[in-house]
Motif scaffolding. Structure first.
Motif, short mmCIF file in Angstrom:
data_model
loop_
_atom_site.label_atom_id
_atom_site.label_comp_id
_atom_site.label_asym_id
_atom_site.label_seq_id
_atom_site.Cartn_x
_atom_site.Cartn_y
_atom_site.Cartn_z
N ALA A 158 0.84 -1.21 0.00
CA ALA A 158 0.00 0.00 0.00
C ALA A 158 0.87 1.25 0.00
N SER A 159 1.96 1.20 0.75
CA SER A 159 2.89 2.34 0.76
C SER A 159 3.48 2.56 -0.62
N LEU A 160 3.94 1.50 -1.26
CA LEU A 160 4.54 1.62 -2.59
C LEU A 160 3.52 2.11 -3.62
N TRP B 151 0.18 7.22 1.47
CA TRP B 151 -1.09 7.70 2.05
C TRP B 151 -1.35 6.93 3.33
N PRO B 152 -1.26 7.59 4.48
CA PRO B 152 -1.38 6.89 5.77
C PRO B 152 -2.66 6.08 5.93
N ILE B 153 -3.79 6.59 5.43
CA ILE B 153 -5.05 5.88 5.60
C ILE B 153 -5.04 4.56 4.83
N ALA B 154 -4.56 4.60 3.59
CA ALA B 154 -4.47 3.38 2.79
C ALA B 154 -3.50 2.39 3.42
N ILE B 155 -2.38 2.89 3.90
CA ILE B 155 -1.36 2.02 4.50
C ILE B 155 -1.91 1.38 5.78
#
Length: 234
Positions: free
Chosen positions: A60-62, A87-91
């Motif tokens: 997710a970070s990548l 994106w912190p929420i996605a991660i």
């Protein structure tokens, strides 16, 4: 009158579909549940869920423009993924969501008889690649080595049917652990993915936990649908 017996032609179709019978699915589900509750024996399979949880954070970070420094896995099944940017929420959301989704995808791979060896080889290679890219400490590398063996050792077997069943059981254990793990967050104040998401979105942590539980249960239900639909085609 309903005849519960399966003639040879129907059995051949079932085996070609790769999906287990309904009865076998419930047996494998109960067996997976039992293994996840046994002390010591369940530990390597907790590592599986933890691995897919942390690798989902990393992916997710990548995918959102960030990077991954390294991951850490611990003997008790806990883990950490160290990321920068993204994106912190996605991660934050991707950990439990990703573990459940990986479990479902692995179950689907296990219903592909001709590709079962490719599936084991792919999963084992993914673990080895993770160790090379993001493994930094000896403990994490040792756990990843155990997981790689768990996927690669069955390639020594000649019985594809046993491999199908083994991979399905592993997939179900990943989903069952993904279903159980978020509940631990309810007792943690200010810690864990749910608390992080709550601070980012103002949505209470328990809502995130509930969403993860629903997703994990949905993935197990989708596995059942795959089995049920294959049975109806017999």
């Amino acid at each position: 009158m309903h005849n519960s017996s399966v003639n040879p032609l129907e059995q051949e179709k079932l085996e070609r579909s790769g999906a287990p019978s309904r009865g076998r699915f419930f047996f494998e589900l109960m067996f997976a549940f039992l293994i996840t509750r046994l002390p010591y024996i369940s530990v390597p399979f907790k590592w599986l869920e933890s691995y897919f949880h942390e690798i989902s954070h990393g992916l997710a970070s990548l995918l959102t423009g960030g990077s991954v420094s390294h991951i850490q896995l611990f003997p008790n099944g806990a883990g950490l993924c160290f990321t920068q940017g993204g994106w912190p929420i996605a991660i934050g959301f991707s950990g439990y969501f990703g573990a459940a989704l990986w479990g479902y995808l692995i179950f689907i791979l296990a219903t592909w008889p001709k590709g079962i060896r490719v599936s084991f080889a792919f999963l084992g290679s993914a673990v080895v690649l993770t160790a090379l890219l993001w493994g930094r400490d000896l403990l994490t590398i040792s756990i990843l080595a155990c997981l790689a063996v768990l996927f690669l050792l069955p390639l020594k077997l000649n019985n594809n049917r046993f491999m199908d069943s083994g991979l399905r059981i592993m997939a179900l254990m990943i989903m069952l652990n993904a279903l159980a793990s978020p509940t631990v967050l309810l007792g943690l104040s200010g810690k864990g993915d749910a608390s992080m998401l709550a601070s980012q979105t103002w949505i209470p942590a328990w809502v995130w936990v509930f969403v993860w539980l629903v997703i994990s249960a949905l993935m197990i239900f989708l596995c059942w649908r795959r089995v049920d639909q294959a049975a109806l085609k017999r």
